[in-house]
Design an enzyme around this catalytic site. Structure first.
Site, PDB file in Angstrom:
ATOM      1  N   ARG A 182     -14.343 -18.904 -80.130  1.00 32.25           N
ATOM      2  CA  ARG A 182     -14.370 -20.278 -80.117  1.00 32.25           C
ATOM      3  C   ARG A 182     -15.457 -20.855 -80.137  1.00 32.25           C
ATOM      4  NH1 ARG A 182     -10.253 -23.235 -76.461  1.00 32.25           N
ATOM      5  NH2 ARG A 182     -10.875 -24.808 -77.977  1.00 32.25           N
ATOM      6  N   CYS A 241     -16.191 -27.366 -71.546  1.00 27.37           N
ATOM      7  CA  CYS A 241     -15.009 -26.271 -72.295  1.00 27.37           C
ATOM      8  C   CYS A 241     -14.377 -27.031 -73.446  1.00 27.37           C
ATOM      9  CB  CYS A 241     -14.146 -25.938 -71.221  1.00 27.37           C
ATOM     10  SG  CYS A 241     -13.391 -27.394 -70.316  1.00 27.37           S
TER      11      CYS A 241
END
Length: 284
Positions: A182, A241
């Site tokens: 990611r 995040c």
């Protein structure tokens, strides 16, 4: 003493009858938002109350403006904590059934509101509790209302605008807690844009745990984050995040390792990409 504290299943067993103990079950699944409440109803640690990531530990999403898990309104969260029987002097144990990421979000919120003592993550979470022979119950928990009266410490937060102004700083250490694919922008299962904030380093939060799902020792964690800091000051570190949840795991682990509390970019990647003018990066 660091704010971050762990409690083992054995230690928790010995404290279950403690009058000032409060336990919050923070189970959640990103792909099944009813999972936590359903799992809690099927069995939880005796005395635990359920804390839902989206309804209790976040505020409603404003599409195109916020990330996926905006911080809760402080007064609403304080009221909820009181409903859970929490007072300023309560001891609080937090757990989930995974990596303690959702429990770490609750820890960070309590820290943000000024609860700096007596808050523990159950090391290894519910899995460790069951492995240690800990009992589960389906019993309803009724506790007298607490009198918690915290207030938010916004020095523990940084906005997207403030972060963007600091991206060029040679002292900045920007840690992204998401998994490497990611971070690199190879896949993106949750957000409409892939990649990472320029200058960030991938510090996947599961790297704070051993093969049994327990936290690494403070010495091991210190070594991990020291290598990521690369001689830069810890005071210039910022964590983010995907939506401001797993970054709290890194912040807890940093503190467990003896580092000071660092700011959280709470909106994180899912908020960052709501403004197409903000820069993005892909690859390593």
């Amino acid at each position: 003493m660091p704010l971050a504290q762990l409690i083992s299943p054995e230690q928790l067993k010995q404290r279950l009858q403690q009058n000032d103990l409060r336990i919050l079950d923070c189970r959640f699944a990103l792909n099944d938002h009813d999972y936590g409440r359903k799992s809690y109803s099927e069995g939880h640690i005796p005395g635990a109350l359920f804390a839902d990531l989206e309804h209790d530990l976040s505020s409603p999403v404003r599409k195109g403006i916020t990330g996926r898990h905006p911080l809760p309104d402080p007064q609403a969260l304080i009221q909820r904590l009181r409903q859970w029987g929490i007072s300023n002097d309560s001891e609080i144990v937090l757990y989930d059934d995974g990596t303690d990421a959702f429990a770490a979000r609750a820890w960070w919120l309590l820290t943000w509101l000024g609860k700096r003592e007596g808050v523990f993550l159950l090391d290894g979470g519910l899995n460790a509790w069951k492995e240690a022979g800990g009992a589960l119950t389906t019993a309803t928990v009724n506790l007298p209302a607490g009198n918690f009266d915290g207030s938010p410490d916004n020095s523990l937060l940084i906005t997207a605008e403030q972060l963007q102004q600091r991206l060029a700083s040679s002292e900045l250490t920007l840690l992204d807690a998401r998994a490497l694919p990611r971070f690199k922008g190879e896949i993106e299962p949750l957000d409409p844009v892939a990649g990472h904030i320029p200058g960030a380093q991938c510090a996947v939060y599961t790297g704070n745990l051993d093969e049994n799902g327990r936290f690494l020792s403070p010495e091991q964690l210190h070594k991990r984050f020291s290598e990521l800091l690369k001689g830069r000051p810890a005071s210039a570190l910022i964590a983010y995040c995907g939506s401001g949840v797993t970054a709290c795991h890194n912040l807890f682990s940093l503190n467990l390792a003896g580092y000071p509390l660092a700011p959280l970019y709470a909106g994180s990647w899912s908020e960052w990409i709501t403004d197409p003018e903000r820069p993005i990066a892909t690859g390593e």
